[in-house]
Design an enzyme around this catalytic site. Structure first.
Site, PDB file in Angstrom:
ATOM      1  CB  SER A 116      -0.858   0.013   1.122  1.00  0.00           C
ATOM      2  OG  SER A 116      -2.189   0.758   0.976  1.00  0.00           O
ATOM      3  CG  ASP A 170      -6.972  -2.604  -3.165  1.00  0.00           C
ATOM      4  OD1 ASP A 170      -7.347  -1.873  -2.484  1.00  0.00           O
ATOM      5  OD2 ASP A 170      -5.656  -2.622  -3.055  1.00  0.00           O
ATOM      6  CG  HIS A 201      -5.749  -2.264   0.630  1.00  0.00           C
ATOM      7  ND1 HIS A 201      -4.937  -1.973  -0.468  1.00  0.00           N
ATOM      8  CD2 HIS A 201      -5.242  -1.674   1.548  1.00  0.00           C
ATOM      9  CE1 HIS A 201      -4.206  -1.004  -0.055  1.00  0.00           C
ATOM     10  NE2 HIS A 201      -4.138  -1.166   1.334  1.00  0.00           N
TER      11      HIS A 201
END
Length: 222
Positions: A116, A170, A201
């Protein structure tokens, strides 16, 4: 002084390092448990370095302070980018690389990894680093400071292998943003090993298996 870290060495006197950057609001402990699931016994000695990002207020979270590599100022994470924060964290990553070099691991045996926001930082720092790295591992992320990457990227890492994994569902970093970032880098001639997974995610076991195979290739190239 480099950031505080959680570290795991797969055997004494490791000859490789993987610097793994966590996502927004997590810390260096977030991905440390992945090491036993990831490591192949055939690998050389590897030092996994999981740094803790600085604590800073995050605009989209009502200014609540948390560990983050840079501020998120808008609901669309690529908008209103915190360029000063990103550049400060590039400096923090550079310090972590320098410490591994001091400990006897050359840049050519250092992999930058991240999830991320940490994956965005692995790209931002890795593509600008002045010496060739072994690889860049990008999970559920995107390319920050995309408008300056062509001018600021280092020729030393033009051919550096990049693994990019992204979840098709995601909700935090939409896959289309990852795809746009990938296409922008491919247009500049970068080699991307792109993988998608039916997940949100997160990181999945199939992705871990693909990461293991990709890292095995990096370790075999030296």
């Amino acid at each position: 002084m480099p950031l505080p870290t959680v570290e795991h060495e797969t055997r004494p006197s490791p000859t490789w390092s993987v610097i793994w950057l966590h996502g927004l609001g997590a810390d260096g402990n977030d991905f440390a448990p992945i090491v036993p699931e990831l490591v192949d016994t055939a690998w050389p000695g590897v030092r996994f370095v999981f740094p803790h990002a600085p604590v800073r207020p995050i605009t989209v979270n009502n200014g609540v302070p948390m560990r983050a590599w840079y501020d998120i100022k808008g609901l669309a994470i690529a908008d209103k980018q915190d360029a000063p924060g990103i550049r400060a964290s590039i400096g923090e990553v550079e310090a972590l690389i320098a410490r591994e070099v001091e400990r006897g691991v050359p840049p050519s045996r250092i992999v930058l990894a991240g999830f991320s926001q940490g994956g965005a930082m692995a790209l931002a720092a890795g593509l600008r680093h002045r010496e060739s790295l072994a690889g860049i591992l990008v999970l559920s992320a995107y390319l920050p400071l995309h408008d300056t990457i062509e001018a600021e990227r280092s020729g030393a890492n033009h051919a550096t292998p990049i693994f990019w994994g992204h979840g098709s569902a995601d909700p935090i970093v939409p896959m289309v943003l990852g795809e746009q970032s990938r296409q922008a880098l491919e247009a500049l001639g970068h080699r991307i090993d792109w993988h998608t997974y039916p997940m949100g995610h997160q990181v999945s076991m199939p992705e871990i298996a693909d990461i293991r195979a990709w890292l095995s290739e990096r370790f075999a190239e030296a």
